[in-house]
Design a protein around this motif. Structure first.
Motif, PDB file in Angstrom:
ATOM      1  N   ALA A  17       0.811  -1.292  -0.034  1.00 45.46           N
ATOM      2  CA  ALA A  17       0.001   0.017   0.123  1.00 45.46           C
ATOM      3  C   ALA A  17       0.745   1.349   0.088  1.00 45.46           C
ATOM      4  O   ALA A  17       0.635   2.184  -0.813  1.00 45.46           O
ATOM      5  CB  ALA A  17      -0.718  -0.041   1.209  1.00 45.46           C
ATOM      6  N   TYR A  21       0.550   4.049  -2.987  1.00 44.45           N
ATOM      7  CA  TYR A  21      -0.408   5.011  -2.683  1.00 44.45           C
ATOM      8  C   TYR A  21       0.403   6.270  -1.924  1.00 44.45           C
ATOM      9  O   TYR A  21      -0.423   7.202  -1.563  1.00 44.45           O
ATOM     10  CB  TYR A  21      -1.551   4.558  -1.611  1.00 44.45           C
ATOM     11  CG  TYR A  21      -2.252   3.413  -2.468  1.00 44.45           C
ATOM     12  CD1 TYR A  21      -2.996   3.500  -3.910  1.00 44.45           C
ATOM     13  CD2 TYR A  21      -2.483   2.311  -1.559  1.00 44.45           C
ATOM     14  CE1 TYR A  21      -3.632   2.765  -4.277  1.00 44.45           C
ATOM     15  CE2 TYR A  21      -3.386   1.167  -2.419  1.00 44.45           C
ATOM     16  CZ  TYR A  21      -3.852   1.504  -3.803  1.00 44.45           C
ATOM     17  OH  TYR A  21      -4.532   0.336  -4.118  1.00 44.45           O
ATOM     18  N   ASP A  24       0.219   9.695  -3.585  1.00 49.85           N
ATOM     19  CA  ASP A  24      -1.111  10.130  -3.819  1.00 49.85           C
ATOM     20  C   ASP A  24      -1.629  10.594  -2.548  1.00 49.85           C
ATOM     21  O   ASP A  24      -2.183  11.783  -2.259  1.00 49.85           O
ATOM     22  CB  ASP A  24      -2.133   9.305  -4.301  1.00 49.85           C
ATOM     23  CG  ASP A  24      -1.819   8.667  -5.438  1.00 49.85           C
ATOM     24  OD1 ASP A  24      -1.505   9.522  -6.455  1.00 49.85           O
ATOM     25  OD2 ASP A  24      -1.981   7.378  -6.055  1.00 49.85           O
ATOM     26  N   HIS A  60     -11.213  -3.834   3.164  1.00 51.19           N
ATOM     27  CA  HIS A  60     -11.845  -2.495   2.277  1.00 51.19           C
ATOM     28  C   HIS A  60     -11.609  -2.739   0.838  1.00 51.19           C
ATOM     29  O   HIS A  60     -10.470  -3.276   0.368  1.00 51.19           O
ATOM     30  CB  HIS A  60     -11.021  -1.383   3.044  1.00 51.19           C
ATOM     31  CG  HIS A  60     -11.891   0.015   2.269  1.00 51.19           C
ATOM     32  ND1 HIS A  60     -11.944   0.537   1.130  1.00 51.19           N
ATOM     33  CD2 HIS A  60     -12.915   0.418   3.406  1.00 51.19           C
ATOM     34  CE1 HIS A  60     -13.077   1.391   1.285  1.00 51.19           C
ATOM     35  NE2 HIS A  60     -13.547   1.434   2.473  1.00 51.19           N
ATOM     36  N   PRO A  61     -12.728  -2.549  -0.012  1.00 53.40           N
ATOM     37  CA  PRO A  61     -12.721  -2.752  -1.300  1.00 53.40           C
ATOM     38  C   PRO A  61     -11.779  -1.728  -1.986  1.00 53.40           C
ATOM     39  O   PRO A  61     -11.351  -2.149  -2.924  1.00 53.40           O
ATOM     40  CB  PRO A  61     -14.428  -2.809  -1.603  1.00 53.40           C
ATOM     41  CG  PRO A  61     -14.784  -2.264  -0.812  1.00 53.40           C
ATOM     42  CD  PRO A  61     -14.078  -2.330   0.667  1.00 53.40           C
ATOM     43  N   GLU A  62     -11.664  -0.597  -1.562  1.00 57.90           N
ATOM     44  CA  GLU A  62     -10.719   0.450  -2.003  1.00 57.90           C
ATOM     45  C   GLU A  62      -9.621   0.964  -1.021  1.00 57.90           C
ATOM     46  O   GLU A  62     -10.099   1.862  -0.474  1.00 57.90           O
ATOM     47  CB  GLU A  62     -11.697   1.411  -2.455  1.00 57.90           C
ATOM     48  CG  GLU A  62     -12.709   1.016  -3.662  1.00 57.90           C
ATOM     49  CD  GLU A  62     -13.501   2.226  -4.230  1.00 57.90           C
ATOM     50  OE1 GLU A  62     -12.938   3.368  -4.413  1.00 57.90           O
ATOM     51  OE2 GLU A  62     -14.887   2.237  -4.041  1.00 57.90           O
ATOM     52  N   PRO A  63      -8.609   0.135  -1.017  1.00 61.75           N
ATOM     53  CA  PRO A  63      -7.608   0.528  -0.058  1.00 61.75           C
ATOM     54  C   PRO A  63      -7.045   2.035  -0.221  1.00 61.75           C
ATOM     55  O   PRO A  63      -6.874   2.843   0.883  1.00 61.75           O
ATOM     56  CB  PRO A  63      -6.475  -0.191  -0.306  1.00 61.75           C
ATOM     57  CG  PRO A  63      -6.669  -1.126  -1.352  1.00 61.75           C
ATOM     58  CD  PRO A  63      -8.184  -0.897  -1.836  1.00 61.75           C
ATOM     59  N   LYS A  64      -7.020   2.576  -1.334  1.00 61.77           N
ATOM     60  CA  LYS A  64      -6.634   3.886  -1.600  1.00 61.77           C
ATOM     61  C   LYS A  64      -7.700   4.840  -1.039  1.00 61.77           C
ATOM     62  O   LYS A  64      -7.291   6.104  -0.277  1.00 61.77           O
ATOM     63  CB  LYS A  64      -6.497   4.177  -3.232  1.00 61.77           C
ATOM     64  CG  LYS A  64      -6.027   5.692  -3.199  1.00 61.77           C
ATOM     65  CD  LYS A  64      -5.875   5.912  -4.883  1.00 61.77           C
ATOM     66  CE  LYS A  64      -5.375   7.468  -5.320  1.00 61.77           C
ATOM     67  NZ  LYS A  64      -5.386   7.557  -6.741  1.00 61.77           N
ATOM     68  N   ARG A  65      -8.897   4.657  -1.340  1.00 58.71           N
ATOM     69  CA  ARG A  65      -9.976   5.419  -0.614  1.00 58.71           C
ATOM     70  C   ARG A  65      -9.873   5.480   0.718  1.00 58.71           C
ATOM     71  O   ARG A  65     -10.235   6.279   1.588  1.00 58.71           O
ATOM     72  CB  ARG A  65     -11.298   5.112  -1.142  1.00 58.71           C
ATOM     73  CG  ARG A  65     -12.534   5.908  -0.947  1.00 58.71           C
ATOM     74  CD  ARG A  65     -13.758   5.564  -1.494  1.00 58.71           C
ATOM     75  NE  ARG A  65     -14.593   6.409  -1.469  1.00 58.71           N
ATOM     76  CZ  ARG A  65     -15.469   6.592  -0.464  1.00 58.71           C
ATOM     77  NH1 ARG A  65     -15.090   6.126   0.706  1.00 58.71           N
ATOM     78  NH2 ARG A  65     -16.557   7.644  -0.626  1.00 58.71           N
ATOM     79  N   TRP A  66      -9.541   4.205   1.417  1.00 61.09           N
ATOM     80  CA  TRP A  66      -9.696   4.252   2.945  1.00 61.09           C
ATOM     81  C   TRP A  66      -8.475   5.016   3.524  1.00 61.09           C
ATOM     82  O   TRP A  66      -8.532   5.941   4.182  1.00 61.09           O
ATOM     83  CB  TRP A  66      -9.174   2.786   3.444  1.00 61.09           C
ATOM     84  CG  TRP A  66      -9.394   2.426   4.580  1.00 61.09           C
ATOM     85  CD1 TRP A  66     -10.648   1.910   5.184  1.00 61.09           C
ATOM     86  CD2 TRP A  66      -8.397   2.482   5.710  1.00 61.09           C
ATOM     87  NE1 TRP A  66     -10.155   1.809   6.668  1.00 61.09           N
ATOM     88  CE2 TRP A  66      -8.949   2.194   6.974  1.00 61.09           C
ATOM     89  CE3 TRP A  66      -6.937   3.103   5.747  1.00 61.09           C
ATOM     90  CZ2 TRP A  66      -8.355   2.245   7.834  1.00 61.09           C
ATOM     91  CZ3 TRP A  66      -6.407   3.039   6.947  1.00 61.09           C
ATOM     92  CH2 TRP A  66      -6.972   2.741   8.278  1.00 61.09           C
TER      93      TRP A  66
END
Length: 165
Positions: A17, A21, A24, A60-66
């Motif tokens: 991760a 990420y 970002d 979590h389905p979207e680690p970046k969003r988390w």
């Protein structure tokens, strides 16, 4: 899965991760904060939160969003803490004592201010000259004790590099 395998697996998840990420998350935080050391502290806290809440992060389905939502919450937390500190009344601020100027101290301050900004100098003075503990400083600045240690270390290195020239 034994504990050692689980730790290795969690480390791999965070490492992946971080690699995917970090940039970002860093850019997101820096655009809102505009201060490099504070941004680094917040980004560090975001990835620590992911490690501390590994099951939630891993599933979590979207680690970046988390990570981005966590960063946003960390920024809000910082602003709330700063806002609370800004409401000190004048009665709470002690009167300065009238003393003879210590020219060595003035020279030290002028030298330091040529290298670092006033907020960084205040932090150095609070820790090294006024004896405020790392725990108290971390609470005052709204960061973890470990982040405060890192910040103090970076300031020492910055000062040492310029003064040793």
């Amino acid at each position: 899965m034994n504990v050692e395998e689980r730790i290795a697996s969690d480390g791999e998840v965070i490492e992946a991760a971080y690699g995917a990420y970090f940039e970002d998350v860093y850019k997101f935080v820096f655009r809102r904060i505009g201060n490099e050391p504070v941004t680094e502290d917040i980004v560090h806290d975001v990835f620590c939160a992911a490690l501390n809440k590994m099951e939630e992060f891993r599933n979590h389905p979207e680690p970046k969003r988390w990570l981005m939502v966590t960063a946003k919450n960390k920024i809000r937390e910082l602003y709330r803490k700063m806002k609370r500190r800004s409401f000190e009344t004048l009665d709470e601020i002690p009167e300065p004592a009238v003393e003879e100027p210590d020219y060595r101290e003035i020279e030290l301050e002028l030298t330091a201010l040529a290298i670092i900004d006033i907020e960084e100098w205040e932090l150095i003075k609070d820790y090294y000259l006024n004896g405020i503990t790392i725990r108290e400083l971390a609470e005052r600045y709204g960061i973890t004790e470990n982040n405060m240690r890192v910040r103090l270390h970076r300031l020492r290195v910055k000062l040492r590099k310029k003064i040793d020239r």
